[in-house]
Design a protein around this motif. Sequence first.
Motif, PDB file in Angstrom:
ATOM      1  N   ALA A   1       0.837  -1.198   0.000  1.00  0.00           N
ATOM      2  CA  ALA A   1       0.000   0.000   0.000  1.00  0.00           C
ATOM      3  C   ALA A   1       0.878   1.255   0.000  1.00  0.00           C
ATOM      4  CB  ALA A   1      -0.912   0.000   1.217  1.00  0.00           C
ATOM      5  N   PRO A   2       0.388   2.344  -0.558  1.00  0.00           N
ATOM      6  CA  PRO A   2       1.166   3.588  -0.589  1.00  0.00           C
ATOM      7  C   PRO A   2       1.463   4.113   0.819  1.00  0.00           C
ATOM      8  CG  PRO A   2      -0.672   3.696  -2.130  1.00  0.00           C
ATOM      9  CD  PRO A   2      -0.890   2.474  -1.289  1.00  0.00           C
ATOM     10  N   SER A   3       2.633   4.696   0.956  1.00  0.00           N
ATOM     11  CA  SER A   3       3.003   5.307   2.238  1.00  0.00           C
ATOM     12  C   SER A   3       2.085   6.482   2.572  1.00  0.00           C
ATOM     13  CB  SER A   3       4.460   5.786   2.202  1.00  0.00           C
ATOM     14  OG  SER A   3       4.644   6.791   1.215  1.00  0.00           O
ATOM     15  N   LEU A   4       1.396   7.011   1.569  1.00  0.00           N
ATOM     16  CA  LEU A   4       0.420   8.080   1.817  1.00  0.00           C
ATOM     17  C   LEU A   4      -0.685   7.615   2.757  1.00  0.00           C
ATOM     18  CD1 LEU A   4       0.070   9.508  -1.811  1.00  0.00           C
ATOM     19  CD2 LEU A   4       1.154  10.626   0.142  1.00  0.00           C
ATOM     20  N   ILE A   5      -0.846   6.278   2.865  1.00  0.00           N
ATOM     21  CA  ILE A   5      -1.843   5.701   3.755  1.00  0.00           C
ATOM     22  C   ILE A   5      -1.215   5.095   5.001  1.00  0.00           C
ATOM     23  CG2 ILE A   5      -3.629   3.900   3.936  1.00  0.00           C
ATOM     24  CD1 ILE A   5      -3.853   4.192   0.817  1.00  0.00           C
ATOM     25  N   THR A   6       0.002   4.553   4.863  1.00  0.00           N
ATOM     26  CA  THR A   6       0.570   3.722   5.930  1.00  0.00           C
ATOM     27  C   THR A   6       1.671   4.382   6.749  1.00  0.00           C
ATOM     28  OG1 THR A   6       2.161   2.737   4.386  1.00  0.00           O
ATOM     29  CG2 THR A   6       0.027   1.628   4.639  1.00  0.00           C
ATOM     30  N   ASP A   7       2.014   5.614   6.444  1.00  0.00           N
ATOM     31  CA  ASP A   7       3.039   6.321   7.215  1.00  0.00           C
ATOM     32  C   ASP A   7       2.369   7.456   7.996  1.00  0.00           C
ATOM     33  OD1 ASP A   7       5.297   7.667   8.224  1.00  0.00           O
ATOM     34  OD2 ASP A   7       6.469   7.220   6.427  1.00  0.00           O
ATOM     35  N   ALA A   8       2.607   7.521   9.281  1.00  0.00           N
ATOM     36  CA  ALA A   8       1.989   8.547  10.120  1.00  0.00           C
ATOM     37  C   ALA A   8       2.500   9.946   9.802  1.00  0.00           C
ATOM     38  CB  ALA A   8       2.233   8.232  11.595  1.00  0.00           C
ATOM     39  N   LEU A   9       3.642  10.005   9.103  1.00  0.00           N
ATOM     40  CA  LEU A   9       4.256  11.293   8.814  1.00  0.00           C
ATOM     41  C   LEU A   9       4.420  11.512   7.319  1.00  0.00           C
ATOM     42  CD1 LEU A   9       7.136  11.282  11.482  1.00  0.00           C
ATOM     43  CD2 LEU A   9       4.874  12.345  11.675  1.00  0.00           C
ATOM     44  N   VAL A  10       4.355  12.743   6.902  1.00  0.00           N
ATOM     45  CA  VAL A  10       4.762  13.138   5.557  1.00  0.00           C
ATOM     46  C   VAL A  10       6.254  13.413   5.621  1.00  0.00           C
ATOM     47  CG1 VAL A  10       4.511  14.851   3.730  1.00  0.00           C
ATOM     48  CG2 VAL A  10       2.499  14.134   5.052  1.00  0.00           C
ATOM     49  N   ARG A  11       7.016  12.785   4.721  1.00  0.00           N
ATOM     50  CA  ARG A  11       8.481  12.841   4.819  1.00  0.00           C
ATOM     51  C   ARG A  11       9.085  13.583   3.629  1.00  0.00           C
ATOM     52  NH1 ARG A  11       9.956   9.309   8.890  1.00  0.00           N
ATOM     53  NH2 ARG A  11       8.271   7.872   9.499  1.00  0.00           N
ATOM     54  N   ASP A  12      10.280  14.135   3.855  1.00  0.00           N
ATOM     55  CA  ASP A  12      11.002  14.761   2.749  1.00  0.00           C
ATOM     56  C   ASP A  12      11.794  13.687   2.015  1.00  0.00           C
ATOM     57  OD1 ASP A  12      13.281  14.194   4.267  1.00  0.00           O
ATOM     58  OD2 ASP A  12      13.532  16.249   4.965  1.00  0.00           O
TER      59      ASP A  12
END
Length: 341
Positions: A115-126
């Motif tokens: 799944a995309p990290s846009l859904i599975t990561d709690a943070l927006v990363r650089d």
Amino acid sequence: MQNPLFGDAGKPAKKSGKVVEPAIIDPALIELAQSLPAHLRLGTSSWNYPGWNGLVWNGEYPETNLSRYGLAAYAQHPLFRTVSVDRSFYRPLNVAQFAEYASQVGQHFRFVVKAPSLITDALVRDESGRGMRQNPNFLNAEQAVQMFVEPALEGLGRRLGALVFQISPLPTAWLGQMPKLIDRLHTLLKAIPDLKSIAPDGVVAVEVRDPQWLTPQFVDALRDTGATYCMGLHAKMPRITEQLPILRALWPGPLVCRWNLNPLHGAYGYEDAQALYSPYDKMMDPDPETRAALVRVISGTARAGQNVFVTLSNKAEGSAPLSVIELARAIRADNHPSGNT
């Protein structure tokens, strides 16, 4: 002066074009593949590695060509019955992209898709991976279905194996909020439509990178929604024996496992392994302990008639194709102790 038309002296020119020639496979590997159950599917994480020349490809190809056109050659290897589509973690894929993948493989091949990290990561990363701000779409049920589940299901169809929600490491302050986060995950899983009518082997699996997730509430959320646990073999997580209680609590059911990183590199050693193991053409750090433990889980699940999806990273032992071969040999030995196949 060297004629530039002929490249570097003594080095074969890299091939280009839309066709990637598969490697010539040792007949012993064909026999090995035939000895494994049809519902056991082994494979690698991605397929775009030039260093696999002679193992998967026959020739030197640029990484960009392998990424676009190498899947068909990869799928001709008799031991590779699945692959982890890791690209989708970094950017969502659309129906046409998934359909293109499906068109390059045989009818018995199954995909494991992240799944995309846009859904599975709690943070927006650089670009360096540093967290910048809280992700408003973290474990968002509506976005998960629209952005990931529906395109993958429509594009891959029957060739869909496992949809993996790999939840990235949480900010430290969030680890004390697990009941709330598991509730959010539960809501997401309940929103996923039934896969079986389109993808009979399809399963939703959740992989985590924080052991704090592994609670009875987590198991209840998976069981209630028909999802399963993706056993992640990564230095951030406990070893196999400590993850087994989750699988036992969900039994009977399929096995989804991703062997990501050799534990000797530690929880933050992914880049170190990448530098040490590239170009991924040799077994650098064999891990017989992990392999033996994994074989026991695979064999027990497969003998019960359940589907098994296991993908291996180059960072597990140095070369994912060679790791698949050694794992397959160990599985055959476990199932045929006399050596007869």
